[in-house]
Scaffold this motif. Structure first.
Motif, PDB file in Angstrom:
ATOM      1  N   ILE A 118       0.856  -1.189   0.000  1.00  0.00           N
ATOM      2  CA  ILE A 118       0.000   0.000   0.000  1.00  0.00           C
ATOM      3  C   ILE A 118       0.888   1.233   0.000  1.00  0.00           C
ATOM      4  CG2 ILE A 118      -1.793   1.288   1.221  1.00  0.00           C
ATOM      5  CD1 ILE A 118      -2.790  -1.325   0.084  1.00  0.00           C
ATOM      6  N   ALA A 119       0.669   2.122  -0.955  1.00  0.00           N
ATOM      7  CA  ALA A 119       1.460   3.352  -1.044  1.00  0.00           C
ATOM      8  C   ALA A 119       1.187   4.235   0.169  1.00  0.00           C
ATOM      9  CB  ALA A 119       1.137   4.095  -2.330  1.00  0.00           C
ATOM     10  N   ARG A 120       2.167   5.028   0.547  1.00  0.00           N
ATOM     11  CA  ARG A 120       2.101   5.827   1.781  1.00  0.00           C
ATOM     12  C   ARG A 120       0.924   6.788   1.791  1.00  0.00           C
ATOM     13  NH1 ARG A 120       1.502   7.737   5.869  1.00  0.00           N
ATOM     14  NH2 ARG A 120       2.940   8.591   7.397  1.00  0.00           N
ATOM     15  N   LEU A 125      -5.699   9.410   0.832  1.00  0.00           N
ATOM     16  CA  LEU A 125      -6.436   9.733  -0.388  1.00  0.00           C
ATOM     17  C   LEU A 125      -7.727   8.927  -0.474  1.00  0.00           C
ATOM     18  CD1 LEU A 125      -6.507  11.329  -2.975  1.00  0.00           C
ATOM     19  CD2 LEU A 125      -5.106   9.561  -4.077  1.00  0.00           C
ATOM     20  N   ALA A 126      -7.685   7.661  -0.054  1.00  0.00           N
ATOM     21  CA  ALA A 126      -8.895   6.844  -0.060  1.00  0.00           C
ATOM     22  C   ALA A 126      -9.935   7.395   0.913  1.00  0.00           C
ATOM     23  CB  ALA A 126      -8.550   5.407   0.302  1.00  0.00           C
ATOM     24  N   LEU A 250      -1.536  15.625   1.495  1.00  0.00           N
ATOM     25  CA  LEU A 250      -0.822  14.545   0.813  1.00  0.00           C
ATOM     26  C   LEU A 250       0.681  14.804   0.784  1.00  0.00           C
ATOM     27  CD1 LEU A 250      -3.246  13.863  -2.186  1.00  0.00           C
ATOM     28  CD2 LEU A 250      -2.824  12.375  -0.218  1.00  0.00           C
ATOM     29  N   GLY A 251       1.048  16.069   0.628  1.00  0.00           N
ATOM     30  CA  GLY A 251       2.467  16.406   0.635  1.00  0.00           C
ATOM     31  C   GLY A 251       3.126  16.137   1.974  1.00  0.00           C
ATOM     32  N   ARG A 256       6.333  12.571   6.544  1.00  0.00           N
ATOM     33  CA  ARG A 256       6.481  12.384   7.987  1.00  0.00           C
ATOM     34  C   ARG A 256       6.457  10.893   8.328  1.00  0.00           C
ATOM     35  NH1 ARG A 256       1.861  10.952  10.465  1.00  0.00           N
ATOM     36  NH2 ARG A 256      -0.123  11.342   9.398  1.00  0.00           N
ATOM     37  N   ASP A 257       6.928  10.570   9.513  1.00  0.00           N
ATOM     38  CA  ASP A 257       6.931   9.186   9.981  1.00  0.00           C
ATOM     39  C   ASP A 257       5.521   8.761  10.378  1.00  0.00           C
ATOM     40  OD1 ASP A 257       9.656   9.022   9.637  1.00  0.00           O
ATOM     41  OD2 ASP A 257      10.094   9.657  11.697  1.00  0.00           O
TER      42      ASP A 257
END
Length: 524
Positions: A118-120, A125-126, A250-251, A256-257
């Protein structure tokens, strides 16, 4: 849409379908309910004109906004529905985003999800996409109700879209807030603060005819003037703000962690205090955020409504039809204003009660409840400490709100109304307690249905707030515990009704205790 993003959308829909459904039904049903009542009540041009003449004035403009085309069926609907929409639609967006982003992150679920393919940025976004779906469904429901009542298609479309766009702004703001703070309750606090600020800016801007209106998302929605000289271009402002806020969120989330936040809590002591290690200290820590947030909201709302009491009293005394328009026919201007404000304060206190019991469910789903009951401590002891704090919170919210309402109203009208305010606040306590008891019943017996209590709360609030002004049937109005109590200080409280609500509350609490002792923990 890539596979990773689609997977997260499905996960959010699977885990959050009940909350989303409740919000859509509550908002769509409230609009349908309002439209149906107004359509039957203001069914001639003379009645519409009478309503328009009654509600003109800065005091009501501060509360409901400056409604273009108030002398039309659509304008009346917007005026009656506007106060509820101003808070409910933005709060829906904030709640959905908080649940699907920071809540998953603070409980550790997000870290497990990201361990796969799964992208970060996809979980965030979902969550935004699912919230957009909820806003679209609400927009469609609002349009259907308006169009079904005979409101021109163009008017209905613009009004529904303006409210949908309003929700998008706060969804974007909540997405950014989820990057700023470490806990979901912080997202709720920031969101609620933003909603109150938007409401006050819109109200002050409307009354003073100043540019303050354009600093508020509620002002952007109002400036579409859906039922007057329509303007479609203001829709671009909230849409652009939404896109910008989501881009910022999103940016940040990709840099960030996991589990961190831009606003860190700073260094803390390595050991908890002796008090914090006690059952009461742990419970107080759990409820602290919601208590502070609801208390602050109640103080702001009470101060705002109390400060505009004098012009509203003068307007009602000078135009008796206005009392009928706000559901206080035959009462003096001061009593009408006090009754309306006391009801709003009771609604806020009941909202706190339901949300505070929801904190118990959050403790269970996060896995903390199971560990706390693994020792010698009984379930009833744990629940009793939690509910004792809920009761204290209800009293605190009511006392703070009542004190501020009494002071601001007394200052505005130039006479002491503290006794009337205190009496009205006390009179509504059985209705407030009932919703708390109903939430305890749901938590103790079928915990996954705790969100459904919000649906019952919404129905009771809408009936109480709009029931008299929309001339609803007595049997319908009696379904609201707030209306069941009476209309203090205009009408005396029905002692038998208050006693019945107390008995129902006690019954809910007993049933909830028994169910909590017998059911499995955790229970989905």
């Amino acid at each position: 849409m890539n596979g990773s993003l689609l997977t997260m959308v499905r996960v959010h829909l699977r885990t959050g379908w009940l909350t989303l459904t409740i919000w859509v039904i509550a908002l769509g049903g409230t609009m349908a309910f309002t439209v149906s009542a107004i359509q039957g009540l203001y069914n001639t041009p003379a009645k519409v004109d009478s309503y328009a003449a009654a509600v003109k004035g800065n005091a009501l403009m501060m509360i409901n906004g400056k409604i273009a085309g108030i002398d039309s069926l659509g304008g009346i609907i917007a005026n009656e529905f506007g106060f509820i929409a101003s808070f409910a639609i933005p709060f829906m967006a904030v709640g959905l985003i908080a649940k699907m982003t920071r809540k998953d992150e603070e409980t550790g679920r997000l870290e497990l999800v990201l361990a796969g393919r799964i992208a970060r940025a996809d979980p965030l976004l979902a969550g935004v996409l699912v919230t957009v779906v909820a806003e679209v469904l609400v927009t469609a429901a609002l349009f259907a109700s308006l169009a079904g009542a005979g409101v021109p298609t163009g008017d209905a479309t613009l009004y529904a879209l303006s409210l949908g766009a309003l929700g998008l702004v706060f969804a974007g703001a909540a997405a950014v807030a989820a990057q700023l703070v470490e806990h979901a309750r912080g997202v709720y606090a920031i969101g609620l603060g933003a909603i109150l600020a938007a409401y006050l800016l819109r109200g002050l801007g409307d009354v003073q005819f100043s540019p303050l209106t354009w600093l508020s998302p509620l002002g952007w929605q109002e400036q579409t003037r859906a039922f007057g000289d329509q303007r479609w271009w203001p829709l671009l402002v909230p849409v652009a703000a939404f896109v910008l806020l989501v881009a910022v969120a999103l940016g940040v989330v990709t840099r960030r962690d996991v589990g961190s936040a831009l606003l860190g809590v700073g260094a803390t002591t390595p050991h908890a205090s002796a008090f914090l290690r006690t059952p009461l200290g742990i419970a107080l820590r759990s409820h602290r955020g919601s208590l502070i947030g609801w208390s602050a909201a109640t103080v702001v709302v009470s101060a705002t409504f109390g400060s505009v009491a004098k012009p509203l009293v003068d307007a009602i005394n000078g135009n008796p039809s206005l009392a009928s328009a706000i559901g206080s026919s035959g009462a003096t201007g001061l009593d009408s204003v006090l009754a309306m404000n006391a009801l709003i304060l009771a609604l806020l206190a009941a909202g706190y009660a339901v949300q505070a019991v929801g904190v118990l469910r959050a403790e269970e789903t996060a896995g903390r409840l199971e560990s706390r009951l693994s020792g010698e401590r009984s379930r009833w002891a744990w629940l009793s400490v939690q509910l004792a704090l809920v009761v204290v919170g209800i009293v605190a919210v009511s006392v703070l709100g009542g004190a501020v309402l009494a002071l601001s109203t007394s200052w505005s009208v130039g006479q002491n109304v503290a006794g009337q305010v205190v009496g009205a606040v006390v009179d509504f306590l059985p209705a407030v307690a009932f919703f708390g008891g109903l939430a305890v019943l749901a938590f103790g017996v079928v915990p996954r249905w705790v969100p459904v209590v919000w649906l019952a709360y919404a129905a009771g609030a809408v009936i109480a707030y709009l029931g008299d002004s929309l001339n609803l049937a007595g049997v319908v109005r009696a379904l609201s515990p707030f209306h069941f109590i009476g209309n203090p200080p205009i009408e005396p409280v029905h002692a038998s009704h208050a006693a019945l609500l107390v008995l129902l509350t006690v019954g809910c609490l007993v049933w909830g205790y028994v169910g909590f002792r017998r059911r499995g923990i955790p229970q989905n």
